[in-house]
Design an enzyme around this catalytic site. Structure first.
Site, PDB file in Angstrom:
ATOM      1  NE  ARG A 103      -4.264   1.817   0.500  1.00 40.95           N
ATOM      2  CZ  ARG A 103      -5.063   2.066  -0.378  1.00 40.95           C
ATOM      3  NH1 ARG A 103      -5.164   1.429  -1.600  1.00 40.95           N
ATOM      4  NH2 ARG A 103      -6.012   2.748   0.355  1.00 40.95           N
ATOM      5  CB  THR A 386      -9.221  -1.517  -7.670  1.00 41.96           C
ATOM      6  OG1 THR A 386      -9.191  -0.148  -6.662  1.00 41.96           O
ATOM      7  CG2 THR A 386      -8.603  -3.076  -7.566  1.00 41.96           C
ATOM      8  CG  ASP A 426      -8.200   4.952  -1.032  1.00 37.32           C
ATOM      9  OD1 ASP A 426      -9.113   5.654  -1.132  1.00 37.32           O
ATOM     10  OD2 ASP A 426      -8.221   4.456  -1.390  1.00 37.32           O
ATOM     11  CB  SER A 451      -6.956  -0.336   1.023  1.00 32.78           C
ATOM     12  OG  SER A 451      -7.078  -1.229   0.116  1.00 32.78           O
ATOM     13  N   GLY A 473     -13.411  -1.832  -7.201  1.00 36.72           N
ATOM     14  CA  GLY A 473     -14.956  -1.624  -6.609  1.00 36.72           C
ATOM     15  C   GLY A 473     -14.855  -0.661  -5.435  1.00 36.72           C
TER      16      GLY A 473
END
Length: 571
Positions: A103, A386, A426, A451, A473
């Site tokens: 990440r 993604t 995010d 995430s 998604g």
């Protein structure tokens, strides 16, 4: 007690000590029979690049590198070398499941208020996503390099040839890529996006069937092959990343040191029994704990007996989803205090299921599991970018990997032929709520944003590979994967049919999904239970999944995308 529940009880007692979350020896699964290799990916060119590596005797990790390199070219709206990923890995010899967290991280100079205006109000998502502050330090390439150092069989330099050739010679623009190039998101209007996808007289945007070349990316891949990850994390490419992210509007704070010091994190997989399997997912900052909580709630209902034609099944799925999301949104982030054990405690799960009444009410609140600390409600917005892929090699090793640049074409900023992520969006834009409670997902230097990616591996009770699944998604990923697990395991659909089954995403006060794919009887049954399903989410999932049934591969790729299942027969 139903036979399946009795079996589950026995499985739980047999397997919990062997899960990666509890200190205990891993089971030994010495494999003597070669497994049938396969690649399942959301784009045929990417899947073929991975299969070509397996044909040469490469490992699952080797093939994953080739798949990612190609996805960055042919599916740049979804993932790329400028983004991050989670890899859940099954070792075919030992039966051990492990997680590699690639990440992105916040730059060292990031501050918790970076997405607030001077008056303390949060930026709009469109303002934030196009800003220089949107990009986190990319992690996918370094993560793959670490995995290759431990599990690669072929030379690193040999894994980028297919993607480099396709970039230099050109590839045919797919219908899905063309649709997203012509979509009306803020990122589509970013100068780098417009310039890259414009060609021909008058600079028209590419259409499906056009050939698109990317010489800059081909040159970068050539250097990545010869130099290793240093080609991205130092030198000229790193300098261009820093320069591009520091440019306005709202320039970021990334430095060359941020790139040079990035490291992926090796994590223990979070494993719990689910029906006749053991489900293994990444721990926080992934939302794997949310997926397991949802599946454990659904286990306590009669959804399996009701089947897909009963509106009560979808009602139970929706209400359990809302309860899970309330917990996930409140507690999960890159912090030490995520109450993982509390959220998965059987008594807590049972207490959440008891809140499902005969009709849907207002948005549920988060519960108070053991170990929970006071936290703010989270308002993070996660677009539906993604990509997910699954690979098994001839030694039985399996990669289940979800990879992303976050939004459509990431931040819309391009360096050396690839788009930079907008993963910093995010994070929660507001670090505290009006009462001063901290958000679990607030920005902090070196922190990883929460995430929704949940690359999952399923095991048999004796530690053999039984399946894998994951999706694209945004925050809907958990719902997409859970729906597909219910359909394939509880309702015994083929994996292809399970992935194609209608999506329903229930979060907070919103009930959204693929309205036209549900029968009128189901829609009416949901309305009678207080759910008026609306379109808005569910139309752009990107699932790939596989179950091993009677020794055979039952794999599928989401028909909403362009994915394929490719197998390499045993010699």
């Amino acid at each position: 007690m139903r036979p399946l529940r009795l079996l589950l009880t026995l499985l739980a007692s047999a397997w919990l000590p062997a899960c990666a979350t509890i200190p205990a020896p891993q089971p030994k699964v010495e494999r003597t029979v070669a497994a049938e290799p396969f690649v399942i990916a959301a784009n045929p060119l990417a899947a073929q690049a991975g299969l070509n590596v397996l044909k040469r005797g490469g490992s699952a990790v080797d093939a994953a590198i080739a798949v990612q390199a190609m996805l960055s070219l042919v599916e740049p709206q979804s993932s790329g070398v400028g983004g991050g990923a989670f890899m859940t890995y099954y070792d075919g010899r030992s039966g051990k499941v492990s997680v590699l967290d690639g990440r992105e991280v916040a730059p060292a100079q990031a501050v918790s208020t970076m997405f607030l205006r001077s008056d303390g109000t949060p930026l709009s998502f469109d303002e934030a996503v196009l800003s220089g502050r949107a990009t986190g330090v990319p992690g996918a390439v370094r993560m793959l390099a670490v995995a290759h150092g431990e599990r690669g069989k072929l030379p690193w330099s040999s894994l980028f040839g297919d993607a480099e050739k396709a970039a230099r010679d050109g590839f045919i623009v797919s219908p899905r890529l063309a649709r997203l190039v012509h979509a009306d998101y803020a990122e589509n209007h970013a100068p780098d996006v417009v310039a890259y996808f414009s060609q021909g007289p008058g600079g028209r945007l590419v259409e499906a069937g056009d050939r698109l070349t990317n010489a800059a990316y081909a040159d970068f891949l050539n250097r990545l092959a010869s130099q290793g990850p240093a080609a991205l994390y130092s030198g000229s490419t790193a300098a261009r990343i820093v320069e591009r992210t520091r440019a306005g509007p709202l320039g970021g704070s990334m430095t060359m040191a941020d790139l040079a010091t990035y490291r992926p994190v090796k994590r223990e997989a979070l494993c719990r029994p689910y029906r006749v399997y053991v489900m293994c997912v990444p721990p926080p900052p992934s939302s794997g704990v949310g997926l397991i909580e949802l599946m454990k709630m659904l286990e306590r209902t009669d959804i399996a007996q009701r089947g897909p034609s009963d509106p009560q099944s979808w009602y139970l799925f929706a209400e359990a989803s809302r309860l899970m999301y309330a917990d996930r949104d409140r507690y999960v982030g890159d912090i030490a205090s995520v109450p993982v054990d509390g959220l998965l405690d059987p008594a807590y799960v049972a207490s959440r299921v008891q809140l499902i009444g005969p009709t849907a009410g207002p948005a549920p609140s988060a519960g108070v599991p053991a170990g929970a600390k006071v936290a703010a409600n989270d308002t993070t917005y996660e677009p539906t970018g993604t990509s997910h892929f699954i690979i098994r090699d001839g030694d039985g090793n399996v990669v289940s990997m979800t990879t992303t640049v976050e939004s459509i074409f990431g931040s819309g900023r391009m360096v050396d032929g690839f788009f930079l992520n907008n993963q910093m969006t995010d994070f929660a834009f507001k670090p505290v709520d009006d009462q001063g409670n901290p958000a679990a997902n607030a920005v902090a230097p070196g922190k990883r944003p929460r995430s929704s990616m949940v690359p999952t591996i399923l095991l048999t009770p004796d530690g053999k590979f039984a399946g894998a699944i994951g999706s694209a998604g945004g925050n809907s990923i958990i719902a997409y994967v859970a729906k597909s697990l219910v359909a394939s395991v509880d309702w015994n659909m083929t994996m292809a049919d399970a992935l194609a089954a209608p999506n329903l995403v229930a979060r907070g006060p919103n009930f959204q999904g693929e309205v036209t794919k549900f029968s009128p009887e189901i829609l009416e049954g949901l309305r009678q239970r207080g759910i008026d399903l609306k379109p808005g989410q569910g139309e752009d999932s990107g699932l790939t999944g596989v179950l091993i049934r009677n020794g055979e591969i039952d794999g599928g790729a989401d028909p909403r995308r362009e994915g394929v299942v490719l197998t390499l027969p045993r010699p």
